[in-house]
Design a protein around this motif. Structure first.
Motif, PDB file in Angstrom:
ATOM      1  N   VAL A 149    -136.986  85.066   0.010  1.00 55.78           N
ATOM      2  CA  VAL A 149    -138.153  83.784  -0.628  1.00 55.78           C
ATOM      3  C   VAL A 149    -138.137  82.897   0.194  1.00 55.78           C
ATOM      4  O   VAL A 149    -137.279  81.927   0.817  1.00 55.78           O
ATOM      5  CB  VAL A 149    -137.278  83.393  -1.769  1.00 55.78           C
ATOM      6  N   SER A 150    -139.254  82.288   0.589  1.00 54.78           N
ATOM      7  CA  SER A 150    -139.728  81.587   1.682  1.00 54.78           C
ATOM      8  C   SER A 150    -140.411  80.060   1.321  1.00 54.78           C
ATOM      9  O   SER A 150    -141.116  80.510   0.860  1.00 54.78           O
ATOM     10  CB  SER A 150    -140.302  82.343   2.534  1.00 54.78           C
ATOM     11  N   GLY A 151    -139.408  78.738   1.235  1.00 49.12           N
ATOM     12  CA  GLY A 151    -140.271  77.954   1.403  1.00 49.12           C
ATOM     13  C   GLY A 151    -140.253  76.688   2.144  1.00 49.12           C
ATOM     14  O   GLY A 151    -139.436  76.325   3.438  1.00 49.12           O
ATOM     15  N   ALA A 152    -141.034  76.211   2.452  1.00 45.69           N
ATOM     16  CA  ALA A 152    -141.607  74.904   3.071  1.00 45.69           C
ATOM     17  C   ALA A 152    -141.964  73.776   2.844  1.00 45.69           C
ATOM     18  O   ALA A 152    -143.324  74.105   1.806  1.00 45.69           O
ATOM     19  CB  ALA A 152    -142.228  75.142   4.824  1.00 45.69           C
ATOM     20  N   ALA A 153    -142.040  72.372   3.132  1.00 43.82           N
ATOM     21  CA  ALA A 153    -143.107  71.539   2.909  1.00 43.82           C
ATOM     22  C   ALA A 153    -143.211  70.522   3.693  1.00 43.82           C
ATOM     23  O   ALA A 153    -142.294  70.279   4.575  1.00 43.82           O
ATOM     24  CB  ALA A 153    -142.273  70.995   1.133  1.00 43.82           C
ATOM     25  N   ILE A 154    -143.950  69.775   3.806  1.00 47.07           N
ATOM     26  CA  ILE A 154    -144.314  68.786   3.821  1.00 47.07           C
ATOM     27  C   ILE A 154    -145.257  67.976   4.101  1.00 47.07           C
ATOM     28  O   ILE A 154    -146.246  67.969   2.803  1.00 47.07           O
ATOM     29  CB  ILE A 154    -145.050  69.310   5.965  1.00 47.07           C
ATOM     30  N   ARG A 155    -144.240  66.206   4.346  1.00 46.51           N
ATOM     31  CA  ARG A 155    -145.728  65.509   3.593  1.00 46.51           C
ATOM     32  C   ARG A 155    -145.922  65.388   1.895  1.00 46.51           C
ATOM     33  O   ARG A 155    -145.339  65.467   1.477  1.00 46.51           O
ATOM     34  CB  ARG A 155    -146.835  65.450   4.184  1.00 46.51           C
ATOM     35  N   LEU A 156    -147.260  65.896   1.749  1.00 44.23           N
ATOM     36  CA  LEU A 156    -147.528  65.730   0.862  1.00 44.23           C
ATOM     37  C   LEU A 156    -148.110  67.626  -0.123  1.00 44.23           C
ATOM     38  O   LEU A 156    -148.531  67.384  -0.538  1.00 44.23           O
ATOM     39  CB  LEU A 156    -149.014  64.783   0.178  1.00 44.23           C
ATOM     40  N   LEU A 185    -143.739  70.378  12.571  1.00 44.52           N
ATOM     41  CA  LEU A 185    -143.063  69.234  12.530  1.00 44.52           C
ATOM     42  C   LEU A 185    -142.217  68.831  11.580  1.00 44.52           C
ATOM     43  O   LEU A 185    -141.886  70.490  11.184  1.00 44.52           O
ATOM     44  CB  LEU A 185    -144.432  69.014  11.801  1.00 44.52           C
ATOM     45  N   THR A 186    -141.319  68.468  11.783  1.00 45.03           N
ATOM     46  CA  THR A 186    -140.043  68.141  10.479  1.00 45.03           C
ATOM     47  C   THR A 186    -140.490  66.622   9.298  1.00 45.03           C
ATOM     48  O   THR A 186    -140.941  65.829  10.240  1.00 45.03           O
ATOM     49  CB  THR A 186    -138.867  67.778  11.834  1.00 45.03           C
ATOM     50  N   CYS A 187    -139.833  66.446   8.536  1.00 39.06           N
ATOM     51  CA  CYS A 187    -140.270  65.246   8.204  1.00 39.06           C
ATOM     52  C   CYS A 187    -139.445  63.958   8.290  1.00 39.06           C
ATOM     53  O   CYS A 187    -140.044  63.563   8.047  1.00 39.06           O
ATOM     54  CB  CYS A 187    -138.828  65.730   6.412  1.00 39.06           C
ATOM     55  N   SER A 188    -138.164  64.163   9.380  1.00 46.08           N
ATOM     56  CA  SER A 188    -138.194  62.592  10.001  1.00 46.08           C
ATOM     57  C   SER A 188    -138.777  62.198  10.374  1.00 46.08           C
ATOM     58  O   SER A 188    -139.092  61.171  10.507  1.00 46.08           O
ATOM     59  CB  SER A 188    -136.873  63.008  10.675  1.00 46.08           C
ATOM     60  N   GLU A 189    -139.763  63.143  10.760  1.00 43.51           N
ATOM     61  CA  GLU A 189    -141.242  63.003  11.848  1.00 43.51           C
ATOM     62  C   GLU A 189    -142.644  62.491  11.186  1.00 43.51           C
ATOM     63  O   GLU A 189    -143.743  61.789  11.419  1.00 43.51           O
ATOM     64  CB  GLU A 189    -142.253  63.826  13.032  1.00 43.51           C
ATOM     65  N   ALA A 190    -143.066  63.780   9.823  1.00 44.41           N
ATOM     66  CA  ALA A 190    -143.917  63.451   9.625  1.00 44.41           C
ATOM     67  C   ALA A 190    -144.078  62.803   8.075  1.00 44.41           C
ATOM     68  O   ALA A 190    -145.355  62.657   7.340  1.00 44.41           O
ATOM     69  CB  ALA A 190    -144.541  64.600   8.900  1.00 44.41           C
ATOM     70  N   GLY A 191    -143.228  63.219   7.400  1.00 42.20           N
ATOM     71  CA  GLY A 191    -142.590  62.346   5.870  1.00 42.20           C
ATOM     72  C   GLY A 191    -142.558  63.039   4.811  1.00 42.20           C
ATOM     73  O   GLY A 191    -142.681  64.217   5.219  1.00 42.20           O
ATOM     74  N   ILE A 192    -142.205  63.091   4.101  1.00 41.37           N
ATOM     75  CA  ILE A 192    -142.155  64.180   2.291  1.00 41.37           C
ATOM     76  C   ILE A 192    -142.362  62.955   1.372  1.00 41.37           C
ATOM     77  O   ILE A 192    -141.184  62.406   2.058  1.00 41.37           O
ATOM     78  CB  ILE A 192    -141.351  65.299   2.798  1.00 41.37           C
ATOM     79  N   LEU A 193    -142.576  63.582   0.416  1.00 39.58           N
ATOM     80  CA  LEU A 193    -142.245  63.234  -0.939  1.00 39.58           C
ATOM     81  C   LEU A 193    -140.952  63.925  -1.246  1.00 39.58           C
ATOM     82  O   LEU A 193    -141.511  65.221  -1.650  1.00 39.58           O
ATOM     83  CB  LEU A 193    -143.490  63.321  -2.119  1.00 39.58           C
ATOM     84  N   PHE A 226    -149.543  74.889  -2.772  1.00 41.13           N
ATOM     85  CA  PHE A 226    -149.101  72.871  -3.230  1.00 41.13           C
ATOM     86  C   PHE A 226    -149.819  71.374  -2.878  1.00 41.13           C
ATOM     87  O   PHE A 226    -149.114  71.529  -1.847  1.00 41.13           O
ATOM     88  CB  PHE A 226    -147.883  73.188  -4.194  1.00 41.13           C
ATOM     89  N   ASP A 227    -150.850  71.164  -3.809  1.00 37.63           N
ATOM     90  CA  ASP A 227    -151.228  69.850  -2.883  1.00 37.63           C
ATOM     91  C   ASP A 227    -150.558  69.138  -3.939  1.00 37.63           C
ATOM     92  O   ASP A 227    -151.500  68.635  -5.428  1.00 37.63           O
ATOM     93  CB  ASP A 227    -152.868  69.604  -2.814  1.00 37.63           C
ATOM     94  N   ALA A 228    -149.665  68.292  -3.757  1.00 39.05           N
ATOM     95  CA  ALA A 228    -149.136  67.139  -4.902  1.00 39.05           C
ATOM     96  C   ALA A 228    -149.775  65.543  -4.841  1.00 39.05           C
ATOM     97  O   ALA A 228    -149.854  65.490  -5.639  1.00 39.05           O
ATOM     98  CB  ALA A 228    -147.986  66.293  -3.879  1.00 39.05           C
ATOM     99  N   ALA A 229    -151.576  65.381  -3.994  1.00 39.03           N
ATOM    100  CA  ALA A 229    -151.978  65.002  -4.141  1.00 39.03           C
ATOM    101  C   ALA A 229    -153.484  65.015  -5.351  1.00 39.03           C
ATOM    102  O   ALA A 229    -153.459  64.296  -5.839  1.00 39.03           O
ATOM    103  CB  ALA A 229    -153.236  64.256  -2.837  1.00 39.03           C
ATOM    104  N   THR A 230    -153.358  65.750  -5.595  1.00 42.30           N
ATOM    105  CA  THR A 230    -153.880  66.562  -6.369  1.00 42.30           C
ATOM    106  C   THR A 230    -153.129  67.369  -7.460  1.00 42.30           C
ATOM    107  O   THR A 230    -154.330  67.921  -8.310  1.00 42.30           O
ATOM    108  CB  THR A 230    -155.857  67.770  -6.750  1.00 42.30           C
ATOM    109  N   SER A 231    -151.902  67.746  -7.380  1.00 40.43           N
ATOM    110  CA  SER A 231    -151.348  68.373  -8.633  1.00 40.43           C
ATOM    111  C   SER A 231    -151.897  70.219  -8.638  1.00 40.43           C
ATOM    112  O   SER A 231    -151.643  69.998  -9.142  1.00 40.43           O
ATOM    113  CB  SER A 231    -150.907  67.787  -9.218  1.00 40.43           C
ATOM    114  N   CYS A 232    -153.019  70.470  -7.504  1.00 46.92           N
ATOM    115  CA  CYS A 232    -152.820  71.432  -7.466  1.00 46.92           C
ATOM    116  C   CYS A 232    -152.174  72.799  -6.826  1.00 46.92           C
ATOM    117  O   CYS A 232    -152.092  72.378  -5.773  1.00 46.92           O
ATOM    118  CB  CYS A 232    -154.262  71.793  -7.375  1.00 46.92           C
TER     119      CYS A 232
END
Ligand code: ZN
Length: 253
Positions: A149-156, A185-193, A226-232
């Protein structure tokens, strides 16, 4: 194996579900999951799997907790800063559910340890944040035919899928992302919510529970974005690459 009265009560709300029932709960109890990376994704994933009664969790992460982690890594507490993450996570998970076996591993995943880790579990959760680790986990899961089960997230943005080579048509991580030519890209460079990793990590736990109990449809062959800006959410169909150097038919030539 049986469920004790305490277990029947603790898990009663999910045992009520026809898709889980006592049979499914027993499968969870007898099952093991490897979580690689106990950060933003691994925190909610581990909490939900422990709460649901997965009998044995192996946590692999060699980082120590620092202040910047607490904004999203919800398994930890401020007074645990400087502890190894896996030791801190183990405390929290056992406080949540003392009936489980939690195995902390504060070493990097490598060629030397990955096979024995993966071969001892039913499902692997990739909650890591770097390409080399992802490739190594993928290769091992393909070889040992373990669902990943592969997950990833960066920025939004977040994404999740399941690679499961028990099914011929399933792609693997390498089919999808190749040799990782793009910059990492890592969260420390790009940011994450925080809630973005929370959503994806919780979904990783959900996919693991479905794989273990055996109901519904997993995300095999589907990449969910998943796009957090539009919650879509957007679903993209993904297929195995016959020329993939990890799982493709070309590798046998
Ligand atoms: Zn492949």
């Amino acid at each position: 194996m049986q469920l004790t009265d305490e277990e029947l009560l603790r898990y009663s709300r999910q045992i009520l579900l026809k898709d889980v029932d006592v049979t499914g709960q027993l499968k969870l109890k007898a099952s093991s999951v490897l979580i690689v990376g106990v950060g933003g994704l691994g925190s909610p994933a581990a909490l939900y799997l422990a709460a649901a009664g997965v009998g044995r969790l192996i946590l692999a992460d060699y980082d120590k907790l620092d202040l910047t982690n607490l904004q999203r890594q919800v398994i930890y507490q401020t007074n645990q800063i400087q502890q190894t993450k896996v030791a801190a996570a183990k405390q929290r998970l056992l406080a949540l559910n003392p009936l489980l076996e939690i195995e902390p591993m504060a070493l990097p995943i490598s060629d030397d340890n990955i096979e024995s880790l993966v071969s001892s579990v039913a499902v692997v959760l990739d909650c890591s944040d770097n390409f080399l680790t992802r490739e190594l986990i993928n290769k091992t899961c393909v070889t040992l035919k373990k669902p990943l089960v592969s997950g990833a997230a960066i920025r939004l943005q977040g994404q999740i899928t399941v690679f499961d080579k028990r099914h011929m048509e399933s792609p693997c991580y390498h089919c999808l992302f190749g040799t990782g030519g793009e910059q990492e890209l890592t969260c420390s460079e790009a940011g994450i919510l925080g809630p973005v990793v929370g959503i994806i990590g919780a979904m990783q736990a959900l996919e693991a529970i479905k794989l273990i109990v055996g109901f519904g449809q997993t995300l095999v062959g589907k990449l969910l974005l998943f796009d957090a800006a539009t919650s879509c959410f957007k679903e993209v169909k993904i297929t195995a690459d016959p020329s993939c150097k990890v799982c493709g038919t070309a590798q046998n030539e």
